[in-house]
Design a protein around this motif. Sequence first.
Motif, PDB file in Angstrom:
ATOM      1  N   ALA B 134       0.838  -1.212   0.000  1.00 21.10           N
ATOM      2  CA  ALA B 134       0.000   0.000   0.000  1.00 21.10           C
ATOM      3  C   ALA B 134       0.867   1.255   0.000  1.00 21.10           C
ATOM      4  N   ARG B 135       1.973   1.214   0.744  1.00 21.15           N
ATOM      5  CA  ARG B 135       2.873   2.373   0.765  1.00 21.15           C
ATOM      6  C   ARG B 135       3.574   2.544  -0.575  1.00 21.15           C
ATOM      7  N   ARG B 137       2.412   1.599  -3.436  1.00 26.11           N
ATOM      8  CA  ARG B 137       1.388   2.086  -4.355  1.00 26.11           C
ATOM      9  C   ARG B 137       1.158   3.586  -4.156  1.00 26.11           C
ATOM     10  N   ALA B 138       1.155   4.034  -2.898  1.00 20.04           N
ATOM     11  CA  ALA B 138       0.915   5.454  -2.621  1.00 20.04           C
ATOM     12  C   ALA B 138       2.034   6.319  -3.196  1.00 20.04           C
ATOM     13  N   ASP B 140       4.092   5.428  -5.767  1.00 23.08           N
ATOM     14  CA  ASP B 140       4.384   5.224  -7.183  1.00 23.08           C
ATOM     15  C   ASP B 140       3.378   4.236  -7.757  1.00 23.08           C
ATOM     16  N   ALA B 142      -0.416   5.163  -7.549  1.00 24.07           N
ATOM     17  CA  ALA B 142      -1.680   5.395  -6.853  1.00 24.07           C
ATOM     18  C   ALA B 142      -2.884   5.269  -7.775  1.00 24.07           C
ATOM     19  N   ASP B 143      -2.633   5.145  -9.076  1.00 24.80           N
ATOM     20  CA  ASP B 143      -3.775   4.975  -9.972  1.00 24.80           C
ATOM     21  C   ASP B 143      -4.225   3.516 -10.052  1.00 24.80           C
ATOM     22  N   LEU B 167      -4.568   7.274   4.087  1.00 18.98           N
ATOM     23  CA  LEU B 167      -4.385   6.872   2.691  1.00 18.98           C
ATOM     24  C   LEU B 167      -5.729   6.687   1.993  1.00 18.98           C
ATOM     25  N   GLU B 170      -7.211  10.092   1.281  1.00 20.06           N
ATOM     26  CA  GLU B 170      -6.503  10.866   0.250  1.00 20.06           C
ATOM     27  C   GLU B 170      -6.628  10.250  -1.135  1.00 20.06           C
ATOM     28  N   GLN B 171      -6.817   8.922  -1.168  1.00 18.44           N
ATOM     29  CA  GLN B 171      -6.723   8.237  -2.453  1.00 18.44           C
ATOM     30  C   GLN B 171      -8.041   7.573  -2.820  1.00 18.44           C
ATOM     31  N   GLU B 173      -8.794   5.743  -5.158  1.00 20.09           N
ATOM     32  CA  GLU B 173      -8.685   4.390  -5.721  1.00 20.09           C
ATOM     33  C   GLU B 173      -8.330   3.343  -4.672  1.00 20.09           C
ATOM     34  N   LEU B 174      -8.263   3.740  -3.404  1.00 17.85           N
ATOM     35  CA  LEU B 174      -7.962   2.770  -2.339  1.00 17.85           C
ATOM     36  C   LEU B 174      -9.138   2.677  -1.366  1.00 17.85           C
TER      37      LEU B 174
END
Lengths: 84, 250
Positions: B134-135, B137-138, B140, B142-143, B167, B170-171, B173-174
Motif C-alpha cells: 500500500a505504501r 502504491r501510494a 508510485d 496510486a492509480d 491513505l 486521500e486516495q 482508488e484505495l
Amino acid sequence: MEYVDGNAMAGTLGELFGVEMTIAVGVCAACGNTGEVAALHVYNRAPGAVLRCPTCESVLMRVVRGPDRTWLDLSGLRTLQIPV
Amino acid sequence: MAGTAVLGRLTWQPAELVEAIDETSRARTLVFDVPEWMQHRAGQHLDVRLTAEDGYRAERSYSIASAPGEPLAITVERLDDGEVSPYLVDELRPGDRIELRGPVGGYFVWEPDRGGPIFLAAGGSGVVPLMSMARTRALDGADVPARLLYSARTLDEVIYREELERLATEQPELDVVYTLTRGQPEGWTGYARRVDGELLAETAWPAHESPLAYVCGPTSFVEAVAEGLVGLGYPPKRVKTERFGATGGR
C-alpha cells in the motif's frame, strides 16, 4: 500439525543456492503437481524443515542445518527449475 | 561475522535499531540502519538472528513494512510464548545491534508495473507486507485500484490504523474495509465476523476485472480466503499467499 509455507524458507534456501528459491518450480515425484517452492507446505517447528506437496502432502524436500554443514534431501521432487 | 556482503550473495549483516514505534499494545515497528542493504520489493521479508551470550542462536522471518526507498522497517507482534518476538517488541532499544539477512522472497511481491486491480487480504499482523504494498502504491502507482480487507480481533489491534485511514481518505482508488472478529466498539456498523465467501463476494473485486490478490495471515485465515477467492472465480495463479502458522509470526 500447523504448517507455514515456502515463503518462510526464502532465507535458508537463498543462502544455500545463491538465488531466490521461492520462485523455483518443483514437480512432485508422487502426484506430478507443479508449483513454486513458495506454495509448498512447510513444517519447521523442529531442528530441520520438511517441505510437503500442497496437493498430496508427500515430502518433497528436507533441510537440516548443522553448525558447519547443511543436509538437503530432494528425493521427493522429480525436477526443480531454478531461476538463474 | 562474515565480511562485506558480496552483491547477490545472501549473508547475515549487522543492523542497528534507529527507531521504535509502538503500533498497538502488542506490535511495534522497528526501523533499522543496515549499511549495505539491498533495496527490497514490496512484500518481501527478512530474517532476524539473535545470538545470546552463550552462543545460542534463534532466527525468525519478518515481513518488511516499509516501501522500497524508505528506511528499512519491520513490524513485529509479540507472541507471549515466543522466543524472539517479546525481545524485539519489549526489549530492543535504539542503538542496539542485531543481525539481518535479506531481503528475501520473490513470490509474494507486488510492484506498480504488475498493475491491478489488487485485492489485499490481511489476517492480524499479516497486514505488514500488504502495508509495504500500500505504501509502495501510494508513492508510485496510486492509480492502481486497490482494496484492503483487514481482519483483526478488535479495533485496538488494527496496526497502521491512522495511516490506512489517511491513505484511504486521500486516495479515491484505495478502499480499506475492516472486519473485527472478537469485539467491536459501540456503534460499529462494519463487518464483525471471520472472513467467509459472502464477505469476500461483497468486498473483493469481481473476477472478471482480472484482479491480483495477495493474502497474508495465519494459515487458517489464508486457506479460507484463498479458497473463497477461487470459489469466486479467481484463477489460483492470481491468488498469492503467505502463511505464518497458528498465530503471530512475521
